[in-house]
Design an enzyme around this catalytic site. Structure first.
Site, PDB file in Angstrom:
ATOM      1  N   HIS A  64       0.870  -1.173   0.000  1.00  0.00           N
ATOM      2  CA  HIS A  64       0.000   0.000   0.000  1.00  0.00           C
ATOM      3  C   HIS A  64       0.907   1.224   0.000  1.00  0.00           C
ATOM      4  O   HIS A  64       1.937   1.251   0.688  1.00  0.00           O
ATOM      5  CB  HIS A  64      -0.920   0.013   1.229  1.00  0.00           C
ATOM      6  N   ASP A  66       1.070   4.082   1.278  1.00  0.00           N
ATOM      7  CA  ASP A  66       1.514   4.792   2.485  1.00  0.00           C
ATOM      8  C   ASP A  66       2.688   4.096   3.170  1.00  0.00           C
ATOM      9  O   ASP A  66       3.206   4.598   4.163  1.00  0.00           O
ATOM     10  CB  ASP A  66       0.338   5.001   3.471  1.00  0.00           C
ATOM     11  N   HIS A  67       3.118   2.947   2.625  1.00  0.00           N
ATOM     12  CA  HIS A  67       4.249   2.227   3.237  1.00  0.00           C
ATOM     13  C   HIS A  67       5.476   2.153   2.332  1.00  0.00           C
ATOM     14  O   HIS A  67       6.516   1.690   2.776  1.00  0.00           O
ATOM     15  CB  HIS A  67       3.815   0.820   3.656  1.00  0.00           C
TER      16      HIS A  67
HETATM   17 ZN   LIG Z   1      -1.138   1.742   5.863  1.00  0.00          ZN
HETATM   18 ZN   LIG Z   2      -2.241  -1.132   4.242  1.00  0.00          ZN
END
Ligand SMILES: [Zn+2]
Ligand SMILES: [Zn+2]
Length: 302
Positions: A64, A66-67
């Site tokens: 994802h 955001d990582h």
């Molecule tokens: Zn996340």
């Molecule tokens: Zn996630």
């Protein structure tokens, strides 16, 4: 030896309220590891004076954005700054394709060796040396997602030096005494190790639980760690939303920490819906006393 966690990002999904997406720098047995690399990670590294050249291992929990969306920028800067040392990324195999397409279309040939170590089993040792053993384990998220467990190797036993001298132990046998062996002298007399050494301080451990549904099967894996980072995206009144999005509530993060008897808990990965994080802290605290909010730039010692 130093053991500390520096949070670079504690926001889930999007940047919000001056909070950046997931990233943290772990100093463990004096080595520096980057765990997740959300957007703005390299800016945060500059802000908090983390030297990119000290990082040889990057752990990406899942794909994802955001990582990991900060990874391309960080790798590009390492390249432009003339890095030569090998860098290892521990990740899902698709990350290699994502990065290599970007290198290809920009005509970039990295100046340093970039090695990928893909996850291949539900639980596995990713890296082990004389000081540390690093494992990954499955979390329960919408896409394949890993947690990481850092464990210091057992420390050498402490010598009772007077007793060691009295027993006539030769200097070159000291390492074996420290490893727990009994001493046998030239007459064949045995001095048990327990008479010559005492227990060392316990080894340190750290567990990173990235995005996950509340999962009790994690408890034996993270049992008793000195520091647990666990996501706590929502307050418990949003439990339905947490389940729908495969996330954990603050109450549940506190319960996991309590059931696993960890020493300290840091909660993070906060939803953008919360500007004030104090209610999240209080909710986790209702289940586990030693809990702290992940705050960017704060160092948590353990
Ligand atoms: Zn996340
Ligand atoms: Zn996630």
């Amino acid at each position: 030896m130093s053991f500390e966690l520096l949070i670079l990002g504690c926001s889930s999904a999007t940047p919000a309220h001056q909070r950046n997406p997931a990233a943290q720098v772990l100093t463990f047995c004096d080595k520096t590891y980057l765990i997740d690399c959300g957007e703005a990670t390299q800016m945060q590294m500059q802000r908090y004076k983390v030297k990119a050249h000290r990082i040889d291992h990057i752990f990406i929990s899942h794909l994802h954005g955001d990582h990991y969306l900060g990874l391309m920028g960080l790798l590009s800067s390492m390249h432009l700054q003339g890095r030569e040392r090998e860098l290892v990324i521990y990740c899902q195999k698709e990350l290699k394709e994502i990065l290599e397409l970007q290198f290809q279309v920009s005509g970039t040939v990295l100046r340093f060796p970039l090695r990928y170590r893909f996850f291949t089993a539900p639980t596995e040792v990713l890296l082990e040396d004389e000081q540390v053993c690093i494992k990954s384990f499955d979390l329960n998220h919408r896409v394949p997602c890993k947690g990481f467990l850092f464990k210091e190797q057992p420390r050498p036993r402490n010598l009772l030096i007077e007793k060691v001298r009295e027993a006539g132990v030769p200097f070159d046998f000291y390492p074996e005494l420290k490893a727990g062996k009994d001493f046998i002298n030239s007459q064949g007399e045995v001095t048990p190790n327990a008479a010559l050494t005492i227990d060392p301080l316990p080894s340190k451990s750290y567990a990173y639980c990235s995005d996950t549904l509340y999962t009790e099967s994690l408890i034996p894996i993270i049992q008793g760690v000195d520091l647990l980072y666990h996501e706590a995206t929502f307050l418990h009144d949003m439990l339905d939303r947490a389940i729908e999005t495969y996330h954990t509530t603050c109450l549940q993060a506190g319960q996991i920490a309590s059931n696993a008897k960890v020493k300290k808990l840091v909660i993070g990965h906060f939803s953008a819906r919360y500007k004030d994080l104090n209610p999240l802290l209080q909710e986790a605290k209702s289940a586990f006393e030693h809990v702290y909010l992940a705050e960017e730039g704060i160092v948590y010692n353990f």
